[in-house]
Scaffold this motif. Structure first.
Motif, mmCIF file in Angstrom:
data_model
loop_
_atom_site.group_PDB
_atom_site.id
_atom_site.type_symbol
_atom_site.label_atom_id
_atom_site.label_comp_id
_atom_site.label_asym_id
_atom_site.label_seq_id
_atom_site.Cartn_x
_atom_site.Cartn_y
_atom_site.Cartn_z
ATOM 1 N N GLN A 127 42.081 44.778 45.956
ATOM 2 C CA GLN A 127 41.812 45.876 45.012
ATOM 3 C C GLN A 127 42.306 45.506 43.614
ATOM 4 N N LEU A 135 46.751 51.112 41.174
ATOM 5 C CA LEU A 135 45.303 50.971 41.355
ATOM 6 C C LEU A 135 44.535 51.362 40.099
ATOM 7 N N ILE A 137 41.297 52.940 38.499
ATOM 8 C CA ILE A 137 40.343 53.968 38.922
ATOM 9 C C ILE A 137 39.110 53.896 38.034
ATOM 10 N N GLU A 139 38.181 52.701 42.014
ATOM 11 C CA GLU A 139 38.675 51.549 42.756
ATOM 12 C C GLU A 139 37.606 50.460 42.836
ATOM 13 N N THR A 141 37.132 46.716 44.785
ATOM 14 C CA THR A 141 37.670 45.787 45.782
ATOM 15 C C THR A 141 36.871 44.502 45.750
#
Length: 262
Positions: A127, A135, A137, A139, A141
Motif C-alpha cells: 500500500q 496510508l 487516501i 488507497e 496497492t
C-alpha cells in the motif's frame, strides 16, 4: 508608569516573532514546509480626552483627542501557503503537487489529515504510505508483480506488469482544496487538519481546473527564503533591543521620582 508595561508587551511580541522565524529557519529543508509569519495588533487605548468633545461652553469642539496606546499583542501566526520549488529526485514514489491542493492521509482514529509532502513509499502490504507509515487516501496497492509504477499528472496510478510492459490501472489519486488554507491546523509531521476556519475539504482529481497536477519523481521544497528570514530576524532583534531601552529609560525616570520623594 505605563511605559514599563507597554515596552514589556513589545518585548513579548518580538520574542514570539523570533520564535516563529527560528521555526522557519529550522525547517528550511523540510519537504513541503510552509513558512509562518507573526501578525500583531495594537492593544486598547486609554482616552484622557476624546476628539470631538466640546472645548468650552460654546459650540467649538476639540479637533484632536488625547489617547495613549497600551502596547501590542500577537493577533495570529499565519502559515503562508505559497508553493515551494520542485526538486527532482528520480524516485518513482516521490510525488509533488504543482499548484493548489493537498494529499489526503489517514491519521489517528481514521481521521483524514492533509499534507503537501509527497515522499511516499510502499508498506509490507504494497500500500502507498507516507514516510511515517500513514496510508495515502484513496488507497493504492502496488502488486508484487509490478516492475515499475507510473503516476500521470491527472493522478492515475499504473503498474507495469511483467516483461511485456503491460500497464494495469491501480487507482485514481484525489486531492483536497480548502476555502481558507490559512485556517488549517498544523499537527507536525508535515500534516494539517481541517478546522471550522479552513472550511470543509473540496475533493477533486489532480489536473482538474483549480487543482494541482502531480509530478512524479519530484518533491516540493520548503518555501522558506533564508535571506528574508535573516533580514526579519535582525529587524526583530533591533525592535526587542529598542523596547528594552524604553524599559531602562522608564526605570531611570522612576528612580528620579522616588529619590526626590525621599
Amino acid at each position: 508608569m505605563r511605559a514599563l508595561s507597554i515596552a514589556a508587551t513589545g518585548m513579548a511580541a518580538q520574542q514570539t516573532n523570533v520564535e516563529v522565524i527560528a521555526n522557519n529557519v529550522a525547517n528550511i529543508n523540510t519537504t513541503g514546509f510552509k513558512r509562518a509569519r507573526a501578525e500583531f495588533t495594537d492593544l486598547l487605548y486609554e482616552t484622557e480626552r476624546a476628539a470631538g468633545t466640546p472645548a468650552t461652553d460654546d459650540e467649538t469642539v476639540i479637533p484632536e483627542g488625547n489617547t495613549v496606546g497600551l502596547g501590542v499583542r500577537t493577533a495570529a501566526i499565519r502559515n503562508l501557503h505559497m508553493q515551494g520549488t520542485l526538486a527532482r529526485t528520480g524516485n518513482k514514489y516521490d510525488l509533488a503537487l504543482n499548484g493548489i491542493g493537498w494529499f489526503q492521509v489517514q491519521g489517528e482514529a481514521n481521521e483524514i489529515v492533509y499534507t503537501r509532502d509527497g515522499a511516499f513509499n510502499k508498506n509490507q502490504n504494497g500500500q502507498l504510505v507516507t514516510l511515517d507509515g500513514k496510508l495515502v487516501i484513496p488507497e493504492i496497492t502496488v502488486p508484487d508483480t509490478a516492475s515499475d509504477i507510473i503516476v500521470n499528472q491527472a493522478g492515475q496510478v499504473y503498474a507495469v506488469i511483467g516483461a511485456t510492459g503491460t500497464q494495469q490501472l491501480l487507482g485514481q489519486l484525489a486531492i483536497a482544496n480548502f476555502p481558507n488554507e490559512t485556517g488549517l491546523d498544523p499537527l507536525g509531521g508535515n500534516l494539517f487538519r481541517q478546522t471550522t476556519a479552513s472550511g470543509d475539504a473540496i475533493i477533486g482529481n489532480p489536473n482538474d481546473p483549480g487543482y494541482a497536477s502531480i509530478q512524479q519523481g519530484y518533491l516540493e521544497n520548503s518555501n522558506v527564503d533564508p535571506v528574508k528570514e535573516i533580514t526579519d530576524l535582525i529587524s526583530a532583534q533591533r525592535a526587542y533591543e529598542m523596547n528594552s531601552k524604553v524599559i531602562s529609560a522608564a526605570d531611570d525616570m522612576y528612580n528620579v521620582i522616588t529619590k526626590d520623594i525621599r
